[in-house]
Enzyme design. Sequence first.
Site, mmCIF file in Angstrom:
data_model
loop_
_atom_site.group_PDB
_atom_site.id
_atom_site.type_symbol
_atom_site.label_atom_id
_atom_site.label_comp_id
_atom_site.label_asym_id
_atom_site.label_seq_id
_atom_site.Cartn_x
_atom_site.Cartn_y
_atom_site.Cartn_z
ATOM 1 N N SER A 69 -27.280 56.096 38.511
ATOM 2 C CA SER A 69 -27.598 56.664 37.440
ATOM 3 C C SER A 69 -27.713 55.913 36.501
ATOM 4 O O SER A 69 -28.106 56.404 35.051
ATOM 5 C CB SER A 69 -26.502 58.102 37.254
ATOM 6 O OG SER A 69 -25.476 57.189 37.270
ATOM 7 N N LYS A 139 -21.326 56.990 32.145
ATOM 8 C CA LYS A 139 -22.398 57.381 31.401
ATOM 9 C C LYS A 139 -22.298 56.896 30.084
ATOM 10 O O LYS A 139 -21.261 56.001 29.764
ATOM 11 C CB LYS A 139 -22.176 58.928 31.600
ATOM 12 C CG LYS A 139 -22.142 59.473 32.892
ATOM 13 C CD LYS A 139 -23.211 59.451 33.793
ATOM 14 C CE LYS A 139 -23.413 60.572 35.141
ATOM 15 N NZ LYS A 139 -24.621 60.268 36.087
#
Length: 254
Positions: A69, A139
């Site tokens: 991701s 993230k």
Amino acid sequence: MDTEAKPSERDRSSAPAKAPEEGSRSSRIQDLPAAISWRRTVALGAVCTVFVLLLSSYVVQPFLIPSGSMEPTLRVGDRVLVNKLAYSSGSPQRGDVVVFDGTGSFVQEPPEQNPVTGLMHSVAASLGLAEPAATDYVKRVVGVGGDRVVCCDKEGRIEVNGRPVVEGYLHPGDAPSQVRFDIVVPDGTLWMMGDHRSNSRDSRDHLGEPGGGMVPVDMVIGRVDWIGWPPSRLGSLPDSAAFATVRSQGGGHG
């Protein structure tokens, strides 16, 4: 004829046999250094393990990247070093890559697990030897408290406080977002997105859930500052200038 008894060859070469007690004592003395060395090795190993766990808990924690991701910035299998002191006197900034506990934001309830195996996995994960807990995520911070984050402008770029963001770190071929949104980040929270936007479940996927995908600042574990493994990728994460022109809603730099 000489009748005096002469010792045989066998008699001359024979040595007095050691008493059983003497032989046993000698064996124990010889084994003593090995036993001491073994105990010292175990003690040293225990001290080193405790030191590394303390270091991991309070200063720098190894973290195994479990998914794609955050590609191309971080790849599957990378071991990164998470700086836990990065925000001791401040808060995450736009562009920072952070590790956080997603309980209550990305995950409403942590999965149940056996306490013993859970503890063992937690220790291994804190040393970078196993995948992180199911509630831990990595993230990039795209919006901080007070920011208005919008997708997207006429050129398909994310806007933060009315300023378009040129995200050079995105995965090649990815659009900044296929999901349209217009949100204001509440104070004390963060809006998080992965660099591989088409392969990232992030704040966008939790807009309709409790918390709206916002991650509380106090759930941030630390900032990813370095890649420690593999050797071919060893080094610090590049600074992102993508948000250099973004100003906070109050007019100052955010």
